[in-house]
Design a protein around this motif. Structure first.
Motif, PDB file in Angstrom:
ATOM      1  N   VAL A 111       6.925  16.641  21.615  1.00 25.14           N
ATOM      2  CA  VAL A 111       7.028  16.551  23.072  1.00 25.14           C
ATOM      3  C   VAL A 111       6.401  17.773  23.728  1.00 25.14           C
ATOM      4  O   VAL A 111       5.718  17.669  24.760  1.00 25.14           O
ATOM      5  N   MET A 112       6.621  18.943  23.112  1.00 26.32           N
ATOM      6  CA  MET A 112       6.090  20.180  23.673  1.00 26.32           C
ATOM      7  C   MET A 112       4.572  20.146  23.803  1.00 26.32           C
ATOM      8  O   MET A 112       3.999  20.802  24.678  1.00 26.32           O
ATOM      9  N   ARG A 113       3.921  19.370  22.959  1.00 30.41           N
ATOM     10  CA  ARG A 113       2.460  19.312  22.991  1.00 30.41           C
ATOM     11  C   ARG A 113       1.943  18.457  24.141  1.00 30.41           C
ATOM     12  O   ARG A 113       0.746  18.489  24.447  1.00 30.41           O
ATOM     13  N   THR A 114       2.815  17.685  24.782  1.00 29.22           N
ATOM     14  CA  THR A 114       2.369  16.732  25.807  1.00 29.22           C
ATOM     15  C   THR A 114       2.921  17.025  27.197  1.00 29.22           C
ATOM     16  O   THR A 114       2.502  16.390  28.157  1.00 29.22           O
ATOM     17  N   ILE A 115       3.856  17.967  27.321  1.00 23.09           N
ATOM     18  CA  ILE A 115       4.491  18.183  28.623  1.00 23.09           C
ATOM     19  C   ILE A 115       3.574  18.929  29.583  1.00 23.09           C
ATOM     20  O   ILE A 115       2.640  19.619  29.179  1.00 23.09           O
ATOM     21  N   ASP A 116       3.867  18.777  30.860  1.00 22.20           N
ATOM     22  CA  ASP A 116       3.180  19.515  31.921  1.00 22.20           C
ATOM     23  C   ASP A 116       3.699  20.948  31.896  1.00 22.20           C
ATOM     24  O   ASP A 116       4.846  21.217  32.247  1.00 22.20           O
ATOM     25  N   ARG A 117       2.867  21.882  31.485  1.00 21.71           N
ATOM     26  CA  ARG A 117       3.304  23.270  31.305  1.00 21.71           C
ATOM     27  C   ARG A 117       3.794  23.894  32.608  1.00 21.71           C
ATOM     28  O   ARG A 117       4.721  24.691  32.614  1.00 21.71           O
ATOM     29  N   SER A 118       3.186  23.546  33.716  1.00 16.48           N
ATOM     30  CA  SER A 118       3.629  24.133  34.985  1.00 16.48           C
ATOM     31  C   SER A 118       5.007  23.599  35.377  1.00 16.48           C
ATOM     32  O   SER A 118       5.851  24.340  35.885  1.00 16.48           O
ATOM     33  N   LYS A 119       5.251  22.311  35.093  1.00 16.56           N
ATOM     34  CA  LYS A 119       6.548  21.713  35.430  1.00 16.56           C
ATOM     35  C   LYS A 119       7.675  22.360  34.636  1.00 16.56           C
ATOM     36  O   LYS A 119       8.769  22.557  35.140  1.00 16.56           O
ATOM     37  N   TYR A 120       7.395  22.694  33.378  1.00 17.94           N
ATOM     38  CA  TYR A 120       8.431  23.225  32.509  1.00 17.94           C
ATOM     39  C   TYR A 120       8.290  24.737  32.270  1.00 17.94           C
ATOM     40  O   TYR A 120       8.778  25.259  31.279  1.00 17.94           O
ATOM     41  N   ALA A 121       7.613  25.412  33.213  1.00 16.43           N
ATOM     42  CA  ALA A 121       7.377  26.849  33.043  1.00 16.43           C
ATOM     43  C   ALA A 121       8.686  27.612  32.923  1.00 16.43           C
ATOM     44  O   ALA A 121       8.814  28.543  32.111  1.00 16.43           O
ATOM     45  N   GLY A 122       9.679  27.242  33.733  1.00 18.29           N
ATOM     46  CA  GLY A 122      10.969  27.933  33.675  1.00 18.29           C
ATOM     47  C   GLY A 122      11.646  27.742  32.330  1.00 18.29           C
ATOM     48  O   GLY A 122      12.229  28.683  31.781  1.00 18.29           O
ATOM     49  N   MET A 123      11.557  26.542  31.803  1.00 14.58           N
ATOM     50  CA  MET A 123      12.156  26.264  30.500  1.00 14.58           C
ATOM     51  C   MET A 123      11.475  27.084  29.413  1.00 14.58           C
ATOM     52  O   MET A 123      12.124  27.664  28.545  1.00 14.58           O
ATOM     53  N   LEU A 124      10.139  27.156  29.466  1.00 17.42           N
ATOM     54  CA  LEU A 124       9.402  27.899  28.459  1.00 17.42           C
ATOM     55  C   LEU A 124       9.735  29.385  28.514  1.00 17.42           C
ATOM     56  O   LEU A 124       9.851  30.055  27.484  1.00 17.42           O
ATOM     57  N   SER A 125       9.907  29.892  29.729  1.00 16.77           N
ATOM     58  CA  SER A 125      10.277  31.294  29.879  1.00 16.77           C
ATOM     59  C   SER A 125      11.653  31.554  29.280  1.00 16.77           C
ATOM     60  O   SER A 125      11.867  32.543  28.569  1.00 16.77           O
ATOM     61  N   ALA A 126      12.604  30.643  29.551  1.00 18.75           N
ATOM     62  CA  ALA A 126      13.948  30.778  28.997  1.00 18.75           C
ATOM     63  C   ALA A 126      13.921  30.666  27.481  1.00 18.75           C
ATOM     64  O   ALA A 126      14.666  31.352  26.781  1.00 18.75           O
TER      65      ALA A 126
END
Length: 245
Positions: A111-126
């Motif tokens: 899933v991580m390879r297909t998600i919108d990185r800007s949409k989930y930026a907060g999640m990635l930072s966490a």
């Protein structure tokens, strides 16, 4: 030889023991999978006393091998691990909570390879912050139970329609045996649905309650290859199921 530490069994112990290979006439130059298959068949036929003797010897070996092969890893630090271990994100990505942990991580990684990185930026930072914290915590607990992981991996590989005998413990040392053909596995709710071939009814078993799964019977019955209905006395007449004898 690449062996998954969660799949180790008494048969693996026999296959890697020179003493027991000699006992069961398992040749040293056989492919490993064949040695395990022969060991599995031999263990099924040797009787309870001999099996318990071998199982007792295998217990320490399995624990040692699981540790050596990496089951007791102290940290789990990838973004995919963060998703799996955070209920909000596991639900967001529809990852079934009762799948084997490593299978959940695989799905999260895809899933991580297909998600919108800007949409989930907060999640990635966490996730970055969580990963750093977990990496520094050498006392971090493993996110799964090794025995439950093994049961879930076994269920993941069983085809629908396969006849199963599922052992469920109760009390200090007793078991009930749920029997039937596998109808489905609900990975979201953590249940297995069996269909009784004798009573023509379904039975649900919680995955986390399962002690072991026997796939070796072609027919049903805890004590034989063919299941029979319960024998009962009604008045002066004996019945097997609903059939008068």
């Amino acid at each position: 030889m690449n062996i998954n530490p969660f799949d180790l069994s008494v048969s693996d112990f026999v296959a890697q023991s020179a003493k027991w290979c000699a006992e069961f006439n398992i040749q040293e130059d056989y492919p490993y999978d064949l040695k395990v298959e022969i060991a599995d068949r031999a263990l099924f036929d040797i009787g309870t006393d001999k099996y318990e003797q071998i199982a007792a010897e295998a217990e320490d070996w399995i624990e040692h091998e699981r540790t050596r092969l990496g089951e007791a890893l102290p940290t789990f630090t990838t973004h995919a691990d963060y998703i799996v271990r955070t209920e909000q994100w596991r639900n967001e990505f529809n990852i079934p909570k009762y799948l084997p942990y490593t299978e959940q991580v695989r799905i999260a990684d895809e899933v991580m390879r297909t998600i919108d990185r800007s949409k989930y930026a907060g999640m990635l930072s966490a996730a970055e912050e969580w990963s750093a914290k977990e990496s520094a915590n050498l006392e971090a607990e493993a996110p799964f139970d090794g025995w439950k992981e093994q049961i879930r991996r076994q269920l993941l590989q069983i085809q629908q329609g396969k006849y199963l005998m599922i052992y469920v413990p109760y009390g200090a040392s007793n078991y009930t045996i749920e029997q039937g053909t596998l109808t489905s596995v609900d990975w979201n709710n953590g249940t297995v649905l069996l269909h009784s071939t004798v009573y023509n009814r379904d039975n649900t078993v919680a995955i986390d309650n399962i002690q072991s799964i026997d796939e070796s019977r072609s027919g049903s019955g805890a004590l034989g290859s063919v299941q029979t209905a319960d024998l009962r006395l009604v008045g002066n007449d004996w019945y097997r199921g609903n059939t008068k004898l």
